[in-house]
Write a protein that holds these residues in place. Structure first.
Motif, short mmCIF file in Angstrom:
data_model
loop_
_atom_site.label_atom_id
_atom_site.label_comp_id
_atom_site.label_asym_id
_atom_site.label_seq_id
_atom_site.Cartn_x
_atom_site.Cartn_y
_atom_site.Cartn_z
N SER A 1 0.85 -1.19 0.00
CA SER A 1 0.00 0.00 0.00
C SER A 1 0.89 1.24 0.00
O SER A 1 2.01 1.23 0.54
CB SER A 1 -0.91 0.00 1.24
N ASP A 2 0.41 2.31 -0.58
CA ASP A 2 1.17 3.57 -0.60
C ASP A 2 1.01 4.38 0.69
O ASP A 2 1.61 5.45 0.82
CB ASP A 2 0.72 4.44 -1.79
N GLU A 3 0.21 3.87 1.63
CA GLU A 3 -0.03 4.61 2.86
C GLU A 3 1.25 4.84 3.65
O GLU A 3 1.47 5.90 4.22
CB GLU A 3 -1.05 3.85 3.73
N SER A 4 2.10 3.82 3.70
CA SER A 4 3.37 3.96 4.41
C SER A 4 4.30 2.85 3.92
O SER A 4 3.89 1.96 3.16
CB SER A 4 3.18 3.84 5.92
N ALA A 5 5.55 2.90 4.39
CA ALA A 5 6.52 1.89 3.97
C ALA A 5 6.18 0.50 4.48
O ALA A 5 6.68 -0.50 3.96
CB ALA A 5 7.92 2.29 4.46
N GLU A 6 5.34 0.42 5.51
CA GLU A 6 4.99 -0.87 6.10
C GLU A 6 3.56 -1.31 5.81
O GLU A 6 3.14 -2.40 6.19
CB GLU A 6 5.19 -0.82 7.62
N SER A 7 2.78 -0.45 5.13
CA SER A 7 1.36 -0.73 4.91
C SER A 7 1.14 -1.75 3.79
O SER A 7 1.93 -1.83 2.84
CB SER A 7 0.60 0.55 4.57
N VAL A 8 0.06 -2.51 3.94
CA VAL A 8 -0.32 -3.49 2.91
C VAL A 8 -1.80 -3.34 2.60
O VAL A 8 -2.59 -2.88 3.44
CB VAL A 8 -0.03 -4.94 3.36
N ASN A 9 -2.16 -3.72 1.39
CA ASN A 9 -3.56 -3.82 1.00
C ASN A 9 -3.93 -5.29 0.94
O ASN A 9 -3.16 -6.11 0.41
CB ASN A 9 -3.79 -3.20 -0.39
N SER A 10 -5.08 -5.64 1.47
CA SER A 10 -5.54 -7.03 1.43
C SER A 10 -6.98 -7.09 0.95
O SER A 10 -7.83 -6.34 1.42
CB SER A 10 -5.44 -7.67 2.82
N ILE A 11 -7.22 -7.96 -0.01
CA ILE A 11 -8.59 -8.21 -0.48
C ILE A 11 -8.98 -9.66 -0.18
O ILE A 11 -9.92 -10.18 -0.76
CB ILE A 11 -8.74 -7.92 -1.98
N GLY A 12 -8.23 -10.28 0.72
CA GLY A 12 -8.50 -11.67 1.07
C GLY A 12 -9.48 -11.80 2.22
O GLY A 12 -9.54 -10.94 3.10
N VAL A 13 -10.23 -12.90 2.20
CA VAL A 13 -11.24 -13.15 3.24
C VAL A 13 -11.12 -14.61 3.69
O VAL A 13 -11.08 -15.53 2.86
CB VAL A 13 -12.66 -12.90 2.71
N ALA A 14 -11.06 -14.81 5.01
CA ALA A 14 -11.12 -16.16 5.57
C ALA A 14 -12.58 -16.54 5.72
O ALA A 14 -13.26 -16.07 6.64
CB ALA A 14 -10.40 -16.20 6.92
N SER A 15 -13.09 -17.32 4.80
CA SER A 15 -14.51 -17.69 4.79
C SER A 15 -14.73 -19.03 5.46
O SER A 15 -13.87 -19.93 5.40
CB SER A 15 -15.03 -17.75 3.35
N HIS A 16 -15.88 -19.17 6.10
CA HIS A 16 -16.25 -20.44 6.72
C HIS A 16 -16.81 -21.38 5.67
O HIS A 16 -17.55 -20.96 4.77
CB HIS A 16 -17.30 -20.23 7.81
N ILE A 17 -16.48 -22.66 5.78
CA ILE A 17 -17.14 -23.68 4.96
C ILE A 17 -18.50 -23.99 5.57
O ILE A 17 -19.53 -23.89 4.89
CB ILE A 17 -16.25 -24.94 4.88
N HIS A 18 -18.53 -24.34 6.85
CA HIS A 18 -19.78 -24.41 7.61
C HIS A 18 -19.87 -23.14 8.45
O HIS A 18 -18.89 -22.76 9.11
CB HIS A 18 -19.79 -25.64 8.53
#
Length: 338
Positions: A24-41
């Motif tokens: 991410s461009d927010e800072s040198a340590e920032s990240v962008n995530s579009i991942g989701v931990a979804s439940h199966i049940h």
């Protein structure tokens, strides 16, 4: 975090595989995530695929999770009929195996590539770029079997070639087509682009309508019931038909020398290599999608009937018994589905 790491931070949805994290461009340590931990049940009553018999610990367990991109996490919750628990577990398992394979084989930026066969003597590492009507475009990253001279010879000798040896098979698609005319190629940067005119998909017989055939046992010996040879038909006969065709080596039948598989050849050449399953899959696809002309009965048919596509071929480790190798298939079958 471990769920995402096991997925390589990529969406586990079949056909997606999008990277879900980056800078991410927010800072040198920032990240962008579009991942989701979804439940199966689902974790709570009223949620999708909720299983009232599961314990609270089982609902929180990593085995009840699947890593997806934001879009596909929504999709699985909107289509519960399609994305059953078994379907999601299978998807997760397949994706993690692909990530492990990529890690071990060093495919890196060629992640979207897989084996593509152009006839019996040319196998490349590449990717299906797209289709337009009966025209398929393939990117060739490099040759695995054969070379540019082999390809040119194939093109120039196309009109004299046996139609059974004129095909295009795409492992990633789990399908292929018989070629309608000679392919054309051109150089594009460091890769090559192959353009192929293909014939329509060969029609498959509904597996439920497969005629009766003699039933065989584990070693392909006839089974006897009440003093007569037992028979099997319909969907129940399909595993036996697959086993018989894969166990017949190409060239072994005097009357139909082109029938049969190259499985033994690949087993000898690739043994326990991570490439073995790719080669197995390539040959199973060939046997399902390329129509065979039986000149004895003057009949054209698929050597492995009723199979529309090959999703996965998994060689089971440590499962060889004498001359037999156990293999698990995930197939799309006419009249039955996956």
């Amino acid at each position: 975090m471990h769920l995402a790491m096991r997925a390589g931070f990529r969406c586990s949805m079949r056909g997606c595989g999008v990277l879900t994290i980056g800078p991410s461009d927010e800072s040198a340590e920032s990240v962008n995530s579009i991942g989701v931990a979804s439940h199966i049940h689902a974790a709570a009553p009223g949620g999708r695929r909720y299983d009232q018999d599961m314990t609270a610990g089982a609902r929180r367990d990593i085995r009840n999770g699947i890593w997806l991109c934001a879009s596909h996490s929504v999709e699985i919750d909107r289509d519960e009929a399609r994305y059953t628990p078994d379907a999601l577990r299978g998807m997760k398992s397949d994706h993690e195996r692909q990530i492990a394979d990529e890690l071990n084989s060093g495919r890196g930026f060629l992640r979207g590539s897989d084996l593509v066969a152009i006839g019996p003597d040319i196998v490349v590492f590449g990717e299906l770029l797209g289709t337009s009507g009966r025209e398929w475009s393939i990117r060739i990253d490099h040759f695995v079997q054969g070379d540019i001279r082999t390809l040119i010879d194939f093109i120039e000798g196309f009109q004299k070639r046996d139609p059974f040896d004129s095909y295009l098979i795409v492992n990633a698609l789990g399908d292929g087509r018989q070629l309608a005319s000679e392919p054309a190629w051109r150089r594009v940067g460091k890769s090559m682009e192959l353009t192929c005119a293909v014939k329509d998909s060969f029609p498959r017989e509904d597996a439920r309508d497969l005629e009766a055939t003699a039933a065989t046992g584990p070693t392909n010996d006839f089974l006897i019931e009440g003093g007569d040879i037992a028979t099997v038909s319909g969907v129940n006969s399909l595993p036996q038909r697959i086993k018989q065709m894969l166990s017949l080596l190409q060239g072994e039948s005097p009357s139909n020398p082109k029938a049969g598989s190259r499985i033994k050849e690949y087993l000898d050449d690739f043994g326990d290599s991570p490439w073995l399953e790719r080669w197995f899959k390539l040959d199973v696809i060939r046997l399902t999608c390329v129509p065979y002309h039986d000149r004895i009965f003057d009949k054209v048919y698929s050597l492995v009937p009723s199979v529309r596509y090959v999703e996965e071929v998994q060689v089971l480790p440590g499962e060889r018994d004498g001359g037999w190798q156990k293999v698990r298939f995930r197939l799309g079958v006419e009249g039955v589905g996956p």
